[in-house]
Design a protein around this motif. Structure first.
Motif, PDB file in Angstrom:
ATOM      1  N   UNK A 136      -7.657 -17.761  -4.036  1.00  0.00           N
ATOM      2  CA  UNK A 136      -7.993 -16.471  -3.454  1.00  0.00           C
ATOM      3  C   UNK A 136      -9.326 -16.617  -2.741  1.00  0.00           C
ATOM      4  N   UNK A 137      -9.717 -15.568  -2.054  1.00  0.00           N
ATOM      5  CA  UNK A 137     -11.001 -15.607  -1.352  1.00  0.00           C
ATOM      6  C   UNK A 137     -12.118 -15.901  -2.342  1.00  0.00           C
ATOM      7  N   UNK A 138     -12.998 -16.852  -2.027  1.00  0.00           N
ATOM      8  CA  UNK A 138     -14.102 -17.163  -2.940  1.00  0.00           C
ATOM      9  C   UNK A 138     -15.027 -15.955  -3.114  1.00  0.00           C
ATOM     10  N   UNK A 139     -15.627 -15.869  -4.269  1.00  0.00           N
ATOM     11  CA  UNK A 139     -16.594 -14.811  -4.522  1.00  0.00           C
ATOM     12  C   UNK A 139     -17.632 -15.311  -5.514  1.00  0.00           C
ATOM     13  N   UNK A 140     -18.626 -14.500  -5.739  1.00  0.00           N
ATOM     14  CA  UNK A 140     -19.682 -14.823  -6.690  1.00  0.00           C
ATOM     15  C   UNK A 140     -19.550 -13.840  -7.849  1.00  0.00           C
ATOM     16  N   UNK A 164     -11.601 -19.062 -14.736  1.00  0.00           N
ATOM     17  CA  UNK A 164     -11.310 -19.183 -13.306  1.00  0.00           C
ATOM     18  C   UNK A 164     -10.412 -20.401 -13.136  1.00  0.00           C
ATOM     19  N   UNK A 165      -9.127 -20.183 -13.029  1.00  0.00           N
ATOM     20  CA  UNK A 165      -8.142 -21.272 -13.041  1.00  0.00           C
ATOM     21  C   UNK A 165      -7.840 -21.805 -11.651  1.00  0.00           C
ATOM     22  N   UNK A 166      -8.794 -22.487 -11.046  1.00  0.00           N
ATOM     23  CA  UNK A 166      -8.533 -23.174  -9.782  1.00  0.00           C
ATOM     24  C   UNK A 166      -7.771 -24.445 -10.102  1.00  0.00           C
ATOM     25  N   UNK A 167      -6.730 -24.705  -9.378  1.00  0.00           N
ATOM     26  CA  UNK A 167      -5.948 -25.916  -9.613  1.00  0.00           C
ATOM     27  C   UNK A 167      -4.482 -25.647  -9.385  1.00  0.00           C
ATOM     28  N   UNK A 168      -3.640 -26.544  -9.831  1.00  0.00           N
ATOM     29  CA  UNK A 168      -2.204 -26.397  -9.612  1.00  0.00           C
ATOM     30  C   UNK A 168      -1.810 -26.874  -8.230  1.00  0.00           C
ATOM     31  N   UNK A 169      -0.530 -26.810  -7.933  1.00  0.00           N
ATOM     32  CA  UNK A 169      -0.017 -27.294  -6.655  1.00  0.00           C
ATOM     33  C   UNK A 169      -0.512 -26.471  -5.473  1.00  0.00           C
ATOM     34  N   UNK A 170      -0.731 -25.173  -5.684  1.00  0.00           N
ATOM     35  CA  UNK A 170      -1.141 -24.316  -4.573  1.00  0.00           C
ATOM     36  C   UNK A 170      -2.659 -24.175  -4.477  1.00  0.00           C
ATOM     37  N   UNK A 171      -3.406 -24.888  -5.306  1.00  0.00           N
ATOM     38  CA  UNK A 171      -4.864 -24.812  -5.260  1.00  0.00           C
ATOM     39  C   UNK A 171      -5.437 -23.734  -6.150  1.00  0.00           C
ATOM     40  N   UNK A 172      -4.600 -22.875  -6.730  1.00  0.00           N
ATOM     41  CA  UNK A 172      -5.101 -21.827  -7.610  1.00  0.00           C
ATOM     42  C   UNK A 172      -4.005 -21.415  -8.580  1.00  0.00           C
ATOM     43  N   UNK A 173      -4.398 -21.018  -9.737  1.00  0.00           N
ATOM     44  CA  UNK A 173      -3.523 -20.468 -10.751  1.00  0.00           C
ATOM     45  C   UNK A 173      -4.164 -19.162 -11.179  1.00  0.00           C
ATOM     46  N   UNK A 174      -3.357 -18.178 -11.526  1.00  0.00           N
ATOM     47  CA  UNK A 174      -3.889 -16.875 -11.921  1.00  0.00           C
ATOM     48  C   UNK A 174      -4.932 -17.045 -13.033  1.00  0.00           C
ATOM     49  N   UNK A 175      -6.053 -16.345 -12.890  1.00  0.00           N
ATOM     50  CA  UNK A 175      -7.096 -16.389 -13.914  1.00  0.00           C
ATOM     51  C   UNK A 175      -6.570 -15.775 -15.207  1.00  0.00           C
ATOM     52  N   UNK A 176      -7.044 -16.301 -16.343  1.00  0.00           N
ATOM     53  CA  UNK A 176      -6.542 -15.845 -17.640  1.00  0.00           C
ATOM     54  C   UNK A 176      -7.687 -15.446 -18.557  1.00  0.00           C
ATOM     55  N   UNK A 177      -7.379 -14.624 -19.540  1.00  0.00           N
ATOM     56  CA  UNK A 177      -8.363 -14.231 -20.544  1.00  0.00           C
ATOM     57  C   UNK A 177      -8.823 -15.482 -21.268  1.00  0.00           C
ATOM     58  N   UNK A 178     -10.134 -15.602 -21.483  1.00  0.00           N
ATOM     59  CA  UNK A 178     -10.677 -16.807 -22.096  1.00  0.00           C
ATOM     60  C   UNK A 178     -11.235 -16.560 -23.489  1.00  0.00           C
ATOM     61  N   UNK A 179     -11.854 -15.410 -23.695  1.00  0.00           N
ATOM     62  CA  UNK A 179     -12.432 -15.118 -25.001  1.00  0.00           C
ATOM     63  C   UNK A 179     -13.357 -13.934 -24.904  1.00  0.00           C
ATOM     64  N   UNK A 180     -14.056 -13.681 -25.993  1.00  0.00           N
ATOM     65  CA  UNK A 180     -15.003 -12.569 -26.011  1.00  0.00           C
ATOM     66  C   UNK A 180     -16.217 -12.932 -26.836  1.00  0.00           C
ATOM     67  N   UNK A 181     -17.311 -12.214 -26.564  1.00  0.00           N
ATOM     68  CA  UNK A 181     -18.551 -12.407 -27.317  1.00  0.00           C
ATOM     69  C   UNK A 181     -19.009 -11.049 -27.821  1.00  0.00           C
ATOM     70  N   UNK A 182     -19.628 -11.053 -28.979  1.00  0.00           N
ATOM     71  CA  UNK A 182     -20.292  -9.861 -29.498  1.00  0.00           C
ATOM     72  C   UNK A 182     -21.772 -10.032 -29.208  1.00  0.00           C
ATOM     73  N   UNK A 183     -22.311  -9.133 -28.389  1.00  0.00           N
ATOM     74  CA  UNK A 183     -23.679  -9.290 -27.888  1.00  0.00           C
ATOM     75  C   UNK A 183     -24.517  -8.056 -28.203  1.00  0.00           C
ATOM     76  N   UNK A 184     -25.808  -8.257 -28.295  1.00  0.00           N
ATOM     77  CA  UNK A 184     -26.751  -7.176 -28.610  1.00  0.00           C
ATOM     78  C   UNK A 184     -27.059  -6.277 -27.417  1.00  0.00           C
ATOM     79  N   UNK A 185     -26.671  -6.683 -26.219  1.00  0.00           N
ATOM     80  CA  UNK A 185     -27.026  -5.941 -25.007  1.00  0.00           C
ATOM     81  C   UNK A 185     -25.851  -5.987 -24.025  1.00  0.00           C
TER      82      UNK A 185
END
Length: 108
Positions: A48-52, A84-105
């Protein structure tokens, strides 16, 4: 098998289990810690279009914070991380849930 051989196997198994637990905890914590920097995502050819976005770049790939919520149950913010799942035959794969953090802020 004699008792000495069983003892050696047991010691090796405990050592390996400890290494696996410590390694897993360290790796997971490093990828979902409670801080971020600006990273470029979707930068592969055919992606997909690159972003930050807010996240981390690691040897295992880019991970970014998709969202966060306040958890009154835990008294902390929960940051939701995505791979961010860049890769695969088409250069990109749908991004997937990776995990979570419990944070103070909040994430931002």
């Amino acid at each position: 098998m004699n008792l000495r051989r069983w003892g050696a196997l047991g010691t090796a198994a405990v050592s390996l289990a400890g290494t696996m637990i410590a390694g897993g905890a360290t790796a997971a914590h490093a990828d979902t810690r409670c801080d971020w920097t600006w990273i470029k995502i979707n930068s592969g050819a055919g992606a997909e279009a690159p972003s930050v976005d807010r996240g981390h770049s690691h040897n295992t790939g880019n991970h970014y914070v998709q969202d966060f919520i306040w958890s009154s149950r835990n008294g902390q913010y929960i940051w939701f991380w995505v791979a961010d799942n860049n890769g695969g035959n088409d250069g990109d794969t749908k991004d997937t849930q990776y995990g979570q953090s419990f944070c103070e802020y909040p994430a931002w």
